[in-house]
Design an enzyme around this catalytic site. Structure first.
Site, PDB file in Angstrom:
ATOM      1  CE1 TYR A   1      -7.641  75.964  -8.456  1.00 12.39           C
ATOM      2  CE2 TYR A   1      -7.879  74.210 -10.059  1.00 12.39           C
ATOM      3  CZ  TYR A   1      -8.302  74.852  -8.918  1.00 12.39           C
ATOM      4  OH  TYR A   1      -9.399  74.385  -8.230  1.00 12.39           O
TER       5      TYR A   1
ATOM      6  CG  HIS B   1     -14.326  76.255  -4.196  1.00 10.86           C
ATOM      7  ND1 HIS B   1     -14.072  74.987  -4.669  1.00 10.86           N
ATOM      8  CD2 HIS B   1     -13.487  76.449  -3.158  1.00 10.86           C
ATOM      9  CE1 HIS B   1     -13.119  74.441  -3.932  1.00 10.86           C
ATOM     10  NE2 HIS B   1     -12.750  75.303  -2.992  1.00 10.86           N
TER      11      HIS B   1
ATOM     12  CG  ASP C   1     -13.292  76.771  -7.945  1.00  7.23           C
ATOM     13  OD1 ASP C   1     -12.156  76.302  -7.897  1.00  7.23           O
ATOM     14  OD2 ASP C   1     -14.305  76.056  -7.884  1.00  7.23           O
ATOM     15  CG  HIS C   2     -11.817  75.929 -12.100  1.00  5.18           C
ATOM     16  ND1 HIS C   2     -12.494  74.934 -12.735  1.00  5.18           N
ATOM     17  CD2 HIS C   2     -11.252  75.358 -11.015  1.00  5.18           C
ATOM     18  CE1 HIS C   2     -12.348  73.823 -12.069  1.00  5.18           C
ATOM     19  NE2 HIS C   2     -11.604  74.042 -11.011  1.00  5.18           N
TER      20      HIS C   2
ATOM     21  CG  HIS D   1     -15.787  70.703  -4.047  1.00  2.00           C
ATOM     22  ND1 HIS D   1     -16.364  70.360  -5.254  1.00  2.00           N
ATOM     23  CD2 HIS D   1     -15.212  71.917  -4.237  1.00  2.00           C
ATOM     24  CE1 HIS D   1     -16.126  71.328  -6.131  1.00  2.00           C
ATOM     25  NE2 HIS D   1     -15.433  72.286  -5.534  1.00  2.00           N
TER      26      HIS D   1
ATOM     27  CB  CYS E   1     -18.039  74.605  -5.500  1.00  2.00           C
ATOM     28  SG  CYS E   1     -17.182  74.894  -7.069  1.00  2.00           S
TER      29      CYS E   1
HETATM   30  C1  CS2 Z   1     -11.641  71.923  -7.167  1.00  2.00           C
HETATM   31  C2  CS2 Z   1     -11.804  70.443  -6.914  1.00  2.00           C
HETATM   32  O1  CS2 Z   1     -10.583  72.477  -9.111  1.00  2.00           O
HETATM   33  C3  CS2 Z   1     -11.648  72.230  -8.584  1.00  2.00           C
HETATM   34  O2  CS2 Z   1     -12.737  72.259  -9.133  1.00  2.00           O
HETATM   35  O3  CS2 Z   1     -12.641  72.649  -6.580  1.00  2.00           O
HETATM   36  O4  CS2 Z   1     -10.839  69.713  -7.588  1.00  2.00           O
HETATM   37  C4  CS2 Z   1     -11.743  70.205  -5.455  1.00  2.00           C
HETATM   38  O5  CS2 Z   1     -10.450  70.471  -4.998  1.00  2.00           O
HETATM   39  C5  CS2 Z   1     -12.077  68.850  -4.999  1.00  2.00           C
HETATM   40  O6  CS2 Z   1     -13.198  68.344  -5.638  1.00  2.00           O
HETATM   41  C6  CS2 Z   1     -12.317  68.887  -3.513  1.00  2.00           C
HETATM   42  O7  CS2 Z   1     -12.074  67.655  -2.981  1.00  2.00           O
HETATM   43 MN    MN Z   2     -14.773  74.167  -6.593  1.00  2.00          MN
END
Ligand code: CS2
Ligand code: MN
Length: 354
Positions: free
Chosen positions: A324, A265, A310-311, A198, A236
Site C-alpha cells: 500500500y 481490485h 490493489d497492491h 472479497h 480481485c
Molecule cells: C485487501 C484485503 O490488501 C488486500 O489484499 O484486498 O485485505 C481486503 O481488504 C479484505 O480481504 C477484504 O475484506
Molecule cells: Mn484485493
C-alpha cells in the site's frame, strides 16, 4: 467506472492531498479501523471520514471492509448480536452515502504471503507467496507475524480460535455464509448499499482452515445463496488469478454481465508454480494476468461500480505498509484510467461534491 484508492484513515502515511492529485481519482476506499469486529461504528466516525475525503474533492462511497465477526463464520449462537451490529453498520453507512461495502469470509486469517519485501532485479520489492514456506509455518507457535490479520490475537486466543474451527467443512462455512447473507442483504436493499465479498487470498485452504470464495463453481454458489443483486462480488484479479485454474477475464465477463460485480481490485501477479506467485506492476506485460482483457470486459458492460488499484510494489525507495505505498499504486491508477479512456472514449467518472 469510479477510480478509487484505499486510504487507511487519518493515520495513513499517505495524505488525502496526495491521493487527490492522482489524475481522474474519484474517491477513497476506507473504513473505521479502530473498532473491533462485531461492534457498531459511531455515526461521528463515519461522518468524519466522509468530511475529510470530501474536503479534498474525493468521494467516500466505498468501504473496505466491515469485518465479519468470527462467531458468524463459526455459526455460533452468539452470532445474533454480531449480525445485528453488522446490519446497523450497513444502515449507518447507507445514511452517510456509502454505496458499496466490501467484506471477506475467510476464517481467522486475511491475505497471506511468505515474504513482504521480495526484491526484484530492478530494485523494487513486492509481496510473494511460496507454498513450501507457508506449509512450514505453524500458526499455533505464537511467533508468526502475518500481514493483514488481527495483530491483537494472543497465542492462546489464536489457538482457542483454531480449535473452534477444527473439523469445520466447506459445507459448514457455506451454510454460515447463507445465514449471514439472509440477515444482511434485506438491510442492504433497504439502505441501497451493495455488498461485495472479497475472494480468498490466496484462493485455497491454508493451515487446515476451509476457504470457499476461491473458484467459479463456488462464486456461482455464493451468488445463488441469495439471489439479490445486492449480494455481489469484489472482483480481485490478483486473488482469483493466483490460481491458474481461474480465468479472470472470463470471470469478469460473466459476472459483470450479471450485474454482480460492485467493486474491482485490479492487480497483476506472476505465477511461478502451482501455488507460487509474486505481485508485479499492473500492466498486462508485467505479470501473468491480462489486465487489458479485464478492463475490456468492464468497459464493454459499461461498468459503473468502484475500481481501485490493489497492491503495488515498493518503488523509488518508498517504504510503508506492504502493498500500500503511494507510487506504484498511483502508476497503476493512471494505467487503468488510461485503458478505460482508450476503451470507452471517456475518462473514469469524476466526483462532484453536492
Ligand atoms: C485487501 C484485503 O490488501 C488486500 O489484499 O484486498 O485485505 C481486503 O481488504 C479484505 O480481504 C477484504 O475484506
Ligand atoms: Mn484485493
Amino acid at each position: 467506472m469510479k477510480l478509487s484508492f484505499r486510504w487507511y484513515g487519518p493515520t495513513d502515511s499517505i495524505p488525502l492531498s496526495y491521493i487527490s492529485q492522482i489524475p481522474t481519482m474519484h474517491g477513497v476506499v476506507s473504513a473505521v479501523y479502530d473498532v473491533p469486529p462485531g461492534n457498531v461504528w459511531s455515526r461521528e466516525s463515519i461522518a468524519s471520514l466522509k468530511e475529510q475525503a470530501n474536503a479534498h474533492g474525493l468521494a467516500f462511497e466505498c468501504v473496505e471492509s466491515v469485518p465479519v465477526h468470527e462467531d458468524i463464520k463459526l455459526g455460533k449462537p452468539t452470532r445474533e448480536q454480531y449480525l445485528e451490529a453488522y446490519c446497523e453498520n450497513i444502515r449507518r453507512l447507507g445514511e452517510a452515502g456509502v454505496k458499496c461495502v466490501c467484506y471477506n469470509f475467510m476464517p481467522v486469517f486475511d491475505w497471506l504471503r511468505s515474504d513482504l519485501k521480495h526484491p526484484a532485479p530492478d530494485g523494487s520489492n513486492s509481496l510473494i507467496y511460496r507454498d513450501e514456506q507457508v506449509l512450514a509455518m505453524d500458526p499455533r507457535s505464537g511467533n508468526l507475524s502475518l500481514p493483514g490479520w488481527d495483530e491483537s490475537y494472543t497465542k492462546d486466543g489464536l489457538n482457542r480460535l483454531l480449535d473452534e474451527y477444527a473439523g469445520m467443512t466447506e459445507e459448514d462455512l457455506f451454510a454460515n455464509l447463507k445465514v449471514f447473507l439472509d440477515a444482511v442483504i434485506p438491510v442492504c436493499e433497504e439502505a441501497d448499499v451493495r455488498l461485495a465479498i472479497h475472494p480468498d487470498d490466496p484462493p485455497w485452504g491454508i493451515f487446515g482452515l476451509p476457504r470457499i470464495i476461491t473458484c467459479e463453481e463456488n462464486l456461482d454458489r455464493l451468488l445463488k445463496l441469495n439471489p439479490s443483486v445486492y449480494n455481489g462480488l469484489t472482483l480481485c484479479t490478483g486473488s482469483l488469478g493466483a490460481s491458474r485454474h481461474n480465468d479472470v477475464v472470463r470471470l469478469t465477463e460473466k459476472y459483470v454481465s450479471q450485474g454482480r460485480i460492485h467493486f474491482v481490485h485490479a492487480r497483476n501477479v506472476r505465477l511461478t508454480g502451482e501455488r507460487d506467485f509474486g505481485e508485479t506492476a499492473h500492466p498486462t506485460c508485467c505479470g501473468s494476468l491480462d489486465l487489458l482483457g479485464v478492463m475490456k470486459a468492464l468497459a464493454k458492460a459499461d461498468f459503473d461500480g468502484y475500481l481501485r488499484p490493489d497492491h503495488g510494489r515498493m518503488i523509488w525507495g518508498e517504504t510503508g505498509k506492504p502493498g500500500y505505498g503511494l507510487y506504484d499504486r498511483a502508476l497503476g491508477a493512471t494505467y487503468l484510467s488510461g485503458l478505460w479512456e482508450a476503451l470507452t472514449g471517456k475518462s473514469p467518472e469524476r466526483f462532484t461534491n453536492t
